[in-house]
Structure formats: C-alpha cells, structure tokens
Design a protein around this motif. Structure first.
Motif, PDB file in Angstrom:
ATOM      1  N   ASN A 274     -18.178 -27.467  36.981  1.00 54.67           N
ATOM      2  CA  ASN A 274     -19.230 -26.761  36.244  1.00 54.67           C
ATOM      3  C   ASN A 274     -19.005 -26.832  34.742  1.00 54.67           C
ATOM      4  O   ASN A 274     -19.958 -26.975  33.962  1.00 54.67           O
ATOM      5  N   LYS A 275     -17.755 -26.735  34.312  1.00 47.02           N
ATOM      6  CA  LYS A 275     -17.462 -26.797  32.874  1.00 47.02           C
ATOM      7  C   LYS A 275     -17.747 -28.188  32.309  1.00 47.02           C
ATOM      8  O   LYS A 275     -18.210 -28.322  31.175  1.00 47.02           O
ATOM      9  N   VAL A 276     -17.467 -29.213  33.095  1.00 48.47           N
ATOM     10  CA  VAL A 276     -17.756 -30.580  32.649  1.00 48.47           C
ATOM     11  C   VAL A 276     -19.264 -30.783  32.520  1.00 48.47           C
ATOM     12  O   VAL A 276     -19.749 -31.336  31.519  1.00 48.47           O
ATOM     13  N   ILE A 277     -20.011 -30.329  33.518  1.00 51.80           N
ATOM     14  CA  ILE A 277     -21.469 -30.452  33.471  1.00 51.80           C
ATOM     15  C   ILE A 277     -22.026 -29.695  32.271  1.00 51.80           C
ATOM     16  O   ILE A 277     -22.917 -30.185  31.558  1.00 51.80           O
ATOM     17  N   LYS A 278     -21.506 -28.493  32.028  1.00 50.42           N
ATOM     18  CA  LYS A 278     -21.978 -27.693  30.908  1.00 50.42           C
ATOM     19  C   LYS A 278     -21.649 -28.364  29.573  1.00 50.42           C
ATOM     20  O   LYS A 278     -22.450 -28.339  28.642  1.00 50.42           O
ATOM     21  N   ALA A 279     -20.478 -28.987  29.492  1.00 51.31           N
ATOM     22  CA  ALA A 279     -20.090 -29.665  28.258  1.00 51.31           C
ATOM     23  C   ALA A 279     -21.000 -30.851  27.963  1.00 51.31           C
ATOM     24  O   ALA A 279     -21.312 -31.139  26.800  1.00 51.31           O
ATOM     25  N   LEU A 280     -21.443 -31.545  29.012  1.00 51.40           N
ATOM     26  CA  LEU A 280     -22.275 -32.734  28.842  1.00 51.40           C
ATOM     27  C   LEU A 280     -23.759 -32.413  28.769  1.00 51.40           C
ATOM     28  O   LEU A 280     -24.575 -33.303  28.509  1.00 51.40           O
ATOM     29  N   GLN A 281     -24.117 -31.172  28.981  1.00 53.15           N
ATOM     30  CA  GLN A 281     -25.518 -30.778  29.041  1.00 53.15           C
ATOM     31  C   GLN A 281     -26.272 -31.080  27.749  1.00 53.15           C
ATOM     32  O   GLN A 281     -27.339 -31.718  27.753  1.00 53.15           O
ATOM     33  N   SER A 292     -32.338 -41.699  21.231  1.00 53.77           N
ATOM     34  CA  SER A 292     -31.473 -42.224  20.172  1.00 53.77           C
ATOM     35  C   SER A 292     -30.050 -41.745  20.416  1.00 53.77           C
ATOM     36  O   SER A 292     -29.776 -40.543  20.327  1.00 53.77           O
ATOM     37  N   ALA A 293     -29.166 -42.691  20.716  1.00 54.24           N
ATOM     38  CA  ALA A 293     -27.769 -42.328  20.934  1.00 54.24           C
ATOM     39  C   ALA A 293     -27.132 -41.836  19.645  1.00 54.24           C
ATOM     40  O   ALA A 293     -26.264 -40.954  19.666  1.00 54.24           O
ATOM     41  N   LEU A 294     -27.567 -42.385  18.518  1.00 54.39           N
ATOM     42  CA  LEU A 294     -27.016 -41.951  17.236  1.00 54.39           C
ATOM     43  C   LEU A 294     -27.416 -40.514  16.923  1.00 54.39           C
ATOM     44  O   LEU A 294     -26.622 -39.739  16.386  1.00 54.39           O
ATOM     45  N   ALA A 295     -28.666 -40.152  17.247  1.00 52.33           N
ATOM     46  CA  ALA A 295     -29.112 -38.778  16.989  1.00 52.33           C
ATOM     47  C   ALA A 295     -28.353 -37.786  17.855  1.00 52.33           C
ATOM     48  O   ALA A 295     -28.124 -36.637  17.448  1.00 52.33           O
ATOM     49  N   ALA A 296     -27.935 -38.216  19.054  1.00 54.55           N
ATOM     50  CA  ALA A 296     -27.187 -37.332  19.954  1.00 54.55           C
ATOM     51  C   ALA A 296     -25.696 -37.350  19.678  1.00 54.55           C
ATOM     52  O   ALA A 296     -24.951 -36.568  20.282  1.00 54.55           O
ATOM     53  N   MET A 297     -25.251 -38.219  18.786  1.00 56.01           N
ATOM     54  CA  MET A 297     -23.816 -38.367  18.552  1.00 56.01           C
ATOM     55  C   MET A 297     -23.152 -37.087  18.026  1.00 56.01           C
ATOM     56  O   MET A 297     -22.048 -36.750  18.480  1.00 56.01           O
ATOM     57  N   PRO A 298     -23.768 -36.342  17.098  1.00 54.11           N
ATOM     58  CA  PRO A 298     -23.094 -35.121  16.619  1.00 54.11           C
ATOM     59  C   PRO A 298     -22.807 -34.106  17.716  1.00 54.11           C
ATOM     60  O   PRO A 298     -21.711 -33.540  17.760  1.00 54.11           O
ATOM     61  N   VAL A 299     -23.768 -33.876  18.617  1.00 57.32           N
ATOM     62  CA  VAL A 299     -23.517 -32.924  19.700  1.00 57.32           C
ATOM     63  C   VAL A 299     -22.535 -33.508  20.713  1.00 57.32           C
ATOM     64  O   VAL A 299     -21.812 -32.772  21.392  1.00 57.32           O
ATOM     65  N   ALA A 300     -22.497 -34.844  20.826  1.00 61.43           N
ATOM     66  CA  ALA A 300     -21.502 -35.472  21.693  1.00 61.43           C
ATOM     67  C   ALA A 300     -20.101 -35.264  21.132  1.00 61.43           C
ATOM     68  O   ALA A 300     -19.139 -35.041  21.883  1.00 61.43           O
ATOM     69  N   PHE A 301     -19.957 -35.337  19.806  1.00 61.17           N
ATOM     70  CA  PHE A 301     -18.670 -35.043  19.172  1.00 61.17           C
ATOM     71  C   PHE A 301     -18.219 -33.627  19.513  1.00 61.17           C
ATOM     72  O   PHE A 301     -17.047 -33.389  19.833  1.00 61.17           O
ATOM     73  N   THR A 302     -19.144 -32.680  19.434  1.00 61.38           N
ATOM     74  CA  THR A 302     -18.816 -31.294  19.738  1.00 61.38           C
ATOM     75  C   THR A 302     -18.353 -31.148  21.183  1.00 61.38           C
ATOM     76  O   THR A 302     -17.376 -30.452  21.477  1.00 61.38           O
ATOM     77  N   ALA A 303     -19.050 -31.809  22.102  1.00 60.95           N
ATOM     78  CA  ALA A 303     -18.670 -31.737  23.508  1.00 60.95           C
ATOM     79  C   ALA A 303     -17.274 -32.317  23.735  1.00 60.95           C
ATOM     80  O   ALA A 303     -16.456 -31.739  24.460  1.00 60.95           O
ATOM     81  N   LEU A 304     -16.986 -33.454  23.106  1.00 63.99           N
ATOM     82  CA  LEU A 304     -15.688 -34.102  23.284  1.00 63.99           C
ATOM     83  C   LEU A 304     -14.556 -33.288  22.663  1.00 63.99           C
ATOM     84  O   LEU A 304     -13.520 -33.052  23.292  1.00 63.99           O
ATOM     85  N   ASN A 305     -14.761 -32.860  21.426  1.00 59.76           N
ATOM     86  CA  ASN A 305     -13.673 -32.223  20.677  1.00 59.76           C
ATOM     87  C   ASN A 305     -13.450 -30.771  21.086  1.00 59.76           C
ATOM     88  O   ASN A 305     -12.312 -30.301  21.120  1.00 59.76           O
ATOM     89  N   THR A 306     -14.535 -30.066  21.397  1.00 61.44           N
ATOM     90  CA  THR A 306     -14.425 -28.631  21.675  1.00 61.44           C
ATOM     91  C   THR A 306     -14.333 -28.341  23.172  1.00 61.44           C
ATOM     92  O   THR A 306     -13.400 -27.678  23.635  1.00 61.44           O
ATOM     93  N   SER A 307     -15.300 -28.840  23.934  1.00 62.76           N
ATOM     94  CA  SER A 307     -15.363 -28.495  25.357  1.00 62.76           C
ATOM     95  C   SER A 307     -14.398 -29.310  26.209  1.00 62.76           C
ATOM     96  O   SER A 307     -13.744 -28.771  27.108  1.00 62.76           O
ATOM     97  N   LEU A 308     -14.291 -30.603  25.940  1.00 62.46           N
ATOM     98  CA  LEU A 308     -13.440 -31.477  26.761  1.00 62.46           C
ATOM     99  C   LEU A 308     -12.038 -31.622  26.202  1.00 62.46           C
ATOM    100  O   LEU A 308     -11.202 -32.319  26.793  1.00 62.46           O
ATOM    101  N   LYS A 309     -11.765 -30.995  25.051  1.00 59.34           N
ATOM    102  CA  LYS A 309     -10.420 -30.942  24.467  1.00 59.34           C
ATOM    103  C   LYS A 309      -9.836 -32.334  24.204  1.00 59.34           C
ATOM    104  O   LYS A 309      -8.666 -32.592  24.463  1.00 59.34           O
TER     105      LYS A 309
END
Length: 444
Positions: A274-281, A292-309
């Motif tokens: 559930n935490k992985v799904i929530k992080a990728l949501q 646009s993958a580039l437009a989604a990149m900032p929130v992807a950074f947040t998911a990787l650095n904060t949620s997925l450690k």
C-alpha cells in the motif's frame, strides 16, 4: 502563518491529492470529453496553462538537480561504479520493455486477421483525416534520414550553443551540458578539497522550484479535468473502434510493465504494498494528465527521495537520464506498432525480422529523445524502412489514436525510469559514508 492556517493548508493538500478527488476529476474529464467535446475544447486552455506552469519548473530542477548530484558523486573516489550500474540496468530495462511489446503483439496480433469492414473503415479514416503530413515528415526529421539513428542521436546530443538549447527546449542537449558541467565541477571540487558555495546555490534553486511544484499541486484536479477532457474529445470514437486491437494491445503491455515495476520497487524498498502504491500515485496521475514525463519528474523526485527512501544524489542524476534517453514507453510502443504494420501487410515474420524490430525500436526510441507527439511517431520509420514497409500509409492511423495512447506511453517511460532509478539507488546502499552524509545534508 498561524497554526489554524497551517492545519487548513495541510488538510487542503490532502484533499486535492487524495485518490478520490483525482479519480473524480479523471472520470468527469472522460465524461465531458465524450458527451460534450465542444465544452472540453473550451476548458482545454486551462489544462495547457497548468501544463506550462509545470514545465516551467522542469529546466531549473533538471539543471540544478543534475549538476549538484553529478558533482557530488564525481567528488567521490568510486564514481565509476555508478556508471557501471547505469550501463547494466538501462540495457536490461530496454530489453524487458521491447520483449514485452514483442510477445504481446505476436500473441494478440493487433494487425492480424482484420475483417473486411474494419479494413474499409481504416481506409476511410485515412482518406478523411485532416492531419497535415508536412509536420512530421519534413523539417528536423528529414535531416536524420541520411544518418543512422545512433549517428543522429550522437550528432544532436551536443549543443553548439547552450542558450539556444535552453530557449528551444532541447532537453537532451541541456542534459548533456548539465552532466558535463557537473562532472567537471565534481572533479574540481575533489582536487581542491574545499567547500564550494555553488553547491549551496544549486541546492537552494532546486528546493525553491520544488516548493513551487508543491503549490501547483493544489490545482491538480482542475488541471487533470481539463487535460483529460480535451484528450478524450480529440481521440474520436471512430478511430478507437477501428484501431481497438492495437490500442488494447498497447495498453495491456503498459499495464503489465507498470505492475512489474511496482512489484520490483516493493521488493527492493522493503515497504508495504500500500505504501508503494501511495508513493507512486502522484507521479502516475501527473504523467497521465500531462502526457509529459518531464512535467511529472518533480513529483517523481519527491516519491523517490521521500516516500521510497532512495539516495537523492543518485535519483537526481539517474531519473532524467532514464526518461530522456531510455524512452522505455516509446520503445515498447514502436515494437507493437511495427508488428501491427507487418501483420497488416501480411508479411512473414522471421527471427531476423524480430531482431530488426527490437534493435530498431530501441534506436528509434533513443533517436526520438526530446521529441513529442507526431514527431515521435514519425521516427517509427527507423524500424519500418529496413523491413521495406511504408510509414506514410499508416502514420495517420497512429496519429488518430495517439491522444488516447500517449498518456499511457508517457507513464510507461516515467514509471520504468523510476524503477531503474530505484534499482540503481538500492544497489548503492554500500556507498561510502561521505556520500551518505552529503545526501543527508541536502535532504535532511
């Protein structure tokens, strides 16, 4: 700001980012796009404005994040190990997405055994289309026709003027410049062995634009609604009907790759499902809404650095490389599209043909770096030319359904990039203590 105001903002952020709010906006967008296409076109400028605001933050984050992370990594003595991981993980990921597309197209046969009525409708769709072929088949694309895809890629990656590359949105050239600058800065820092104020400046720029992204997320449901409704209104029901098998095959592959990616991240992260799904949501929703993958990149950074450690120094460098060079969604799509054309013309499929499709699709994906939409589709010629198949006669078919397929193709590129980044980051858990302390200082 008072405690009450802070609490209200936090509650509002949770509401606008909740799955129920986003799914409501998505559902309404689909309904309006189908039932009221004229209304969808009227609200389309709101979605374009929101997308522009997101893209506005991409280059500053891209430049500051990559320069900072590459410089910090190059200041270490084991930088070569990260290059080895990239050269190992990226080819494996490209192999997985291409083979997945190949198997799916061979089993489902999107262009095989089409009935007479479907073939007649395909012909009508081509003849009635108003798309101007001058857009994808001339201009910058024609310059690459005399060169191999790899030569085109290498020729276009180095900017002769970085300021022109910035103003024209040449992401691949900007990426090359930032990596080169980051390497030289990191080596210089290691040689001088002194603190460099530019690190702090870049870190502040990176954090400032991430803060701006956090503010823009408040308007995500509105942006999602307008973008989805306009996309659905443009795709057209007739085009979806006649290309149903092709669209179904593409979406099935993207779904399987997404599930496989989630499974890999779940295994590596040690977090609950559930935490992985929530992080990728959030990256998933933004990628689907903006295409646009580039437009989604900032929130992807947040998911990787904060949620997925994950290690921020590594993610800030690897993710942009993955989505601009890897082009995983495009590679898988090119494989499916190539086999669709082969089956449509009832050509024989030999092992040599399959090899050309796989290698050609990977090179076509690399050659399409920095391009979007119709221009991306036109690079399919890289695969079809060696097979003696015409692109011009079928290009309009792909263009007709591209508004429907493009969001999921984009999601595949972003999501597979996140997976590759996670694998490389988790494989670096034995990084030197100095690197861990630097990462902690950037992301306390």
């Amino acid at each position: 700001m008072t405690a009450t105001q802070s609490f209200t903002l936090k509650q509002l952020r949770l509401i606008v980012r909740s799955p129920w709010m986003l799914m409501t906006a998505l559902t309404l967008g689909i309904i309006v796009g189908i039932q009221a296409p004229d209304a969808a076109l009227k609200v389309a400028p709101l979605g374009k404005l929101y997308l522009s605001l997101l893209k506005m933050c991409v280059l500053p984050i891209l430049i500051s994040g990559i320069v900072l992370s590459v410089a910090r990594l190059m200041s270490q003595t084991d930088a070569a190990s990260y290059v080895k991981r990239i050269l190992t993980i990226f080819p494996i990921a490209l192999g997985i997405v291409s083979v997945s597309g190949l198997i799916s197209a061979l089993v489902l046969g999107p262009g095989r055994n089409l009935d007479g009525q479907t073939l007649r409708n395909l012909g009508i769709l081509i003849n009635s289309s108003s798309v101007d072929l001058e857009i994808p088949l001339t201009g910058t694309i024609s310059q690459s026709e005399s060169l191999s895809p790899l030569a085109t890629f290498l020729f276009n990656i180095v900017p002769d003027n970085i300021f022109n590359a910035l103003t024209q949105g040449q992401t691949l050239q900007v990426l090359f410049f930032t990596i080169a600058f980051g390497i030289s800065l990191g080596v210089l820092h290691r040689e001088q062995n002194t603190a460099d104020p530019i690190f702090e400046v870049l870190d502040n720029i990176y954090k400032a634009f991430n803060k701006l992204i956090a503010w823009l997320i408040f308007f995500l449901p509105l942006g999602l609604f307008s973008l989805i409704s306009s996309q659905v209104s443009q795709s057209g029901v007739d085009a979806i009907k006649v290309m149903a098998k092709f669209v179904l095959c593409s979406l099935l592959v993207f779904a399987l790759l997404y599930f496989l990616g989630v499974l890999i991240i779940w295994k590596l992260s040690g977090l609950s499902w559930n935490k992985v799904i929530k992080a990728l949501q959030e990256p998933t929703i933004v990628a689907l809404a903006t295409s646009s993958a580039l437009a989604a990149m900032p929130v992807a950074f947040t998911a990787l650095n904060t949620s997925l450690k994950c290690n921020q120094d590594i993610t800030d460098m690897i993710l942009p490389l993955a989505i601009t060079i890897g082009r995983f969604g495009q590679v898988s799509y090119f494989v499916i599209a190539s086999l669709f054309v082969i089956q449509l013309y009832d050509n024989s499929i030999t092992p040599q043909t399959l090899l050309v499709v796989i290698l050609g699709s990977i090179l076509a994906g690399i050659a399409s770096s920095g391009s979007t939409g119709i221009v991306t589709l036109s690079t399919l010629n890289v695969v079809l030319n060696p097979l003696g198949l015409p692109l011009e006669s079928v290009l309009l078919l792909f263009i007709a359904v591209d508004p429907l397929v493009d969001p999921f193709r984009t999601l595949c590129t972003l999501h597979t990039g996140i997976v590759a980044t996670t694998v490389i980051s988790k494989a670096s858990t034995s990084a030197p203590p100095q690197l861990e302390s630097m990462a902690a200082s950037v992301n306390p």
